[in-house]
Design a protein around this motif. Structure first.
Motif, PDB file in Angstrom:
ATOM      1  N   THR A 228       0.850  -1.180   0.000  1.00  0.00           N
ATOM      2  CA  THR A 228       0.000   0.000   0.000  1.00  0.00           C
ATOM      3  C   THR A 228       0.886   1.230   0.000  1.00  0.00           C
ATOM      4  N   LYS A 229       0.432   2.235  -0.671  1.00  0.00           N
ATOM      5  CA  LYS A 229       1.187   3.478  -0.788  1.00  0.00           C
ATOM      6  C   LYS A 229       0.992   4.300   0.489  1.00  0.00           C
ATOM      7  N   GLN A 230       2.105   4.688   1.109  1.00  0.00           N
ATOM      8  CA  GLN A 230       2.050   5.485   2.322  1.00  0.00           C
ATOM      9  C   GLN A 230       2.856   6.762   2.131  1.00  0.00           C
ATOM     10  N   LEU A 231       2.427   7.792   2.818  1.00  0.00           N
ATOM     11  CA  LEU A 231       3.140   9.062   2.775  1.00  0.00           C
ATOM     12  C   LEU A 231       4.317   8.997   3.730  1.00  0.00           C
ATOM     13  N   HIS A 232       5.510   9.271   3.224  1.00  0.00           N
ATOM     14  CA  HIS A 232       6.719   9.274   4.036  1.00  0.00           C
ATOM     15  C   HIS A 232       7.718  10.234   3.414  1.00  0.00           C
ATOM     16  N   ARG A 233       8.702  10.629   4.196  1.00  0.00           N
ATOM     17  CA  ARG A 233       9.736  11.495   3.649  1.00  0.00           C
ATOM     18  C   ARG A 233      10.922  10.642   3.216  1.00  0.00           C
TER      19      ARG A 233
ATOM     20  N   TYR B 251       4.672  10.264  -3.401  1.00  0.00           N
ATOM     21  CA  TYR B 251       3.315   9.847  -3.058  1.00  0.00           C
ATOM     22  C   TYR B 251       2.315  10.234  -4.148  1.00  0.00           C
ATOM     23  N   PHE B 252       2.446  11.468  -4.659  1.00  0.00           N
ATOM     24  CA  PHE B 252       1.509  11.940  -5.671  1.00  0.00           C
ATOM     25  C   PHE B 252       1.953  11.636  -7.097  1.00  0.00           C
ATOM     26  N   GLY B 253       3.149  11.078  -7.268  1.00  0.00           N
ATOM     27  CA  GLY B 253       3.628  10.691  -8.586  1.00  0.00           C
ATOM     28  C   GLY B 253       4.018  11.862  -9.470  1.00  0.00           C
ATOM     29  N   ILE B 254       4.559  12.914  -8.861  1.00  0.00           N
ATOM     30  CA  ILE B 254       5.003  14.076  -9.631  1.00  0.00           C
ATOM     31  C   ILE B 254       6.489  14.313  -9.364  1.00  0.00           C
ATOM     32  N   ASP B 255       7.068  15.242 -10.103  1.00  0.00           N
ATOM     33  CA  ASP B 255       8.491  15.535  -9.967  1.00  0.00           C
ATOM     34  C   ASP B 255       8.748  16.301  -8.667  1.00  0.00           C
ATOM     35  N   LYS B 256       9.812  15.916  -7.963  1.00  0.00           N
ATOM     36  CA  LYS B 256      10.120  16.563  -6.680  1.00  0.00           C
ATOM     37  C   LYS B 256      10.524  18.023  -6.859  1.00  0.00           C
TER      38      LYS B 256
ATOM     39  N   LYS C 137      10.304   8.243   8.109  1.00  0.00           N
ATOM     40  CA  LYS C 137      11.322   8.048   7.081  1.00  0.00           C
ATOM     41  C   LYS C 137      10.958   6.834   6.252  1.00  0.00           C
ATOM     42  N   GLY C 138      11.310   6.897   4.982  1.00  0.00           N
ATOM     43  CA  GLY C 138      11.061   5.775   4.086  1.00  0.00           C
ATOM     44  C   GLY C 138      11.904   5.930   2.845  1.00  0.00           C
ATOM     45  N   GLU C 139      11.679   5.076   1.881  1.00  0.00           N
ATOM     46  CA  GLU C 139      12.371   5.157   0.598  1.00  0.00           C
ATOM     47  C   GLU C 139      11.345   5.200  -0.518  1.00  0.00           C
ATOM     48  N   ARG C 140      11.830   5.436  -1.727  1.00  0.00           N
ATOM     49  CA  ARG C 140      10.948   5.549  -2.892  1.00  0.00           C
ATOM     50  C   ARG C 140      10.168   4.266  -3.113  1.00  0.00           C
ATOM     51  N   TYR C 141       8.940   4.399  -3.605  1.00  0.00           N
ATOM     52  CA  TYR C 141       8.132   3.237  -3.944  1.00  0.00           C
ATOM     53  C   TYR C 141       8.543   2.662  -5.291  1.00  0.00           C
ATOM     54  N   PHE C 142       8.810   3.547  -6.231  1.00  0.00           N
ATOM     55  CA  PHE C 142       9.041   3.115  -7.601  1.00  0.00           C
ATOM     56  C   PHE C 142      10.517   3.213  -7.940  1.00  0.00           C
ATOM     57  N   GLU C 143      11.289   2.251  -7.474  1.00  0.00           N
ATOM     58  CA  GLU C 143      12.713   2.209  -7.784  1.00  0.00           C
ATOM     59  C   GLU C 143      12.889   1.719  -9.210  1.00  0.00           C
ATOM     60  N   ALA C 144      13.923   2.198  -9.858  1.00  0.00           N
ATOM     61  CA  ALA C 144      14.241   1.714 -11.199  1.00  0.00           C
ATOM     62  C   ALA C 144      14.798   0.303 -11.080  1.00  0.00           C
ATOM     63  N   ARG C 145      14.130  -0.637 -11.709  1.00  0.00           N
ATOM     64  CA  ARG C 145      14.568  -2.027 -11.664  1.00  0.00           C
ATOM     65  C   ARG C 145      15.005  -2.449 -13.058  1.00  0.00           C
ATOM     66  N   PRO C 146      16.015  -3.278 -13.145  1.00  0.00           N
ATOM     67  CA  PRO C 146      16.470  -3.715 -14.465  1.00  0.00           C
ATOM     68  C   PRO C 146      15.413  -4.556 -15.155  1.00  0.00           C
ATOM     69  N   ASN C 147      15.320  -4.390 -16.467  1.00  0.00           N
ATOM     70  CA  ASN C 147      14.378  -5.137 -17.268  1.00  0.00           C
ATOM     71  C   ASN C 147      14.947  -6.534 -17.503  1.00  0.00           C
ATOM     72  N   PRO C 148      14.215  -7.619 -17.125  1.00  0.00           N
ATOM     73  CA  PRO C 148      14.769  -8.959 -17.272  1.00  0.00           C
ATOM     74  C   PRO C 148      15.033  -9.344 -18.730  1.00  0.00           C
ATOM     75  N   GLU C 149      14.352  -8.727 -19.665  1.00  0.00           N
ATOM     76  CA  GLU C 149      14.563  -9.038 -21.081  1.00  0.00           C
ATOM     77  C   GLU C 149      15.902  -8.536 -21.578  1.00  0.00           C
ATOM     78  N   HIS C 150      16.456  -7.506 -20.939  1.00  0.00           N
ATOM     79  CA  HIS C 150      17.705  -6.900 -21.393  1.00  0.00           C
ATOM     80  C   HIS C 150      18.927  -7.359 -20.602  1.00  0.00           C
ATOM     81  N   GLN C 151      18.744  -8.301 -19.712  1.00  0.00           N
ATOM     82  CA  GLN C 151      19.878  -8.790 -18.934  1.00  0.00           C
ATOM     83  C   GLN C 151      20.688  -9.767 -19.764  1.00  0.00           C
ATOM     84  N   SER C 152      21.987  -9.720 -19.593  1.00  0.00           N
ATOM     85  CA  SER C 152      22.850 -10.663 -20.323  1.00  0.00           C
ATOM     86  C   SER C 152      22.761 -12.039 -19.681  1.00  0.00           C
ATOM     87  N   ARG C 153      22.860 -13.051 -20.490  1.00  0.00           N
ATOM     88  CA  ARG C 153      22.715 -14.419 -19.987  1.00  0.00           C
ATOM     89  C   ARG C 153      24.019 -15.092 -19.883  1.00  0.00           C
TER      90      ARG C 153
END
Length: 78
Positions: free
Chosen positions: A3-8, A25-30, A62-78
């Motif tokens: 669940t999305k929570q408000l945090h700094r 939280y609101f999905g806009i640029d800081k 205190k908290g961390e970002r909800y939407f961290e940049a995660r690597p795309n599994p299709e572009h990972q080297s095998r």
């Protein structure tokens, strides 16, 4: 499911992480949130924006970002 929570976000803060947390939280640029805080500060009406910011700084956990940049599994080297 998380669940999305408000945090700094102290890791992305310029002062206390309040603007970064609100932006996440609101999905806009800081930067937009920071500009809004500054613009509200200079409004001639007596808006206690500094007091509001300090209260948010104290109340928001205190908290961390909800939407961290995660690597795309299709572009990972095998």
């Amino acid at each position: 499911m998380t669940t999305k929570q408000l945090h700094r976000i102290p890791s992305e803060s310029m002062l206390g992480g309040v603007a970064a947390g609100l932006a996440d939280y609101f999905g806009i640029d800081k930067v937009l949130v920071r500009i809004l805080f500054v613009l509200i500060f200079f409004i001639p009406k007596p808006v206690p924006i500094v007091l509001i910011y300090i209260v948010l700084w104290i109340v928001m956990p205190k908290g961390e970002r909800y939407f961290e940049a995660r690597p795309n599994p299709e572009h990972q080297s095998r």
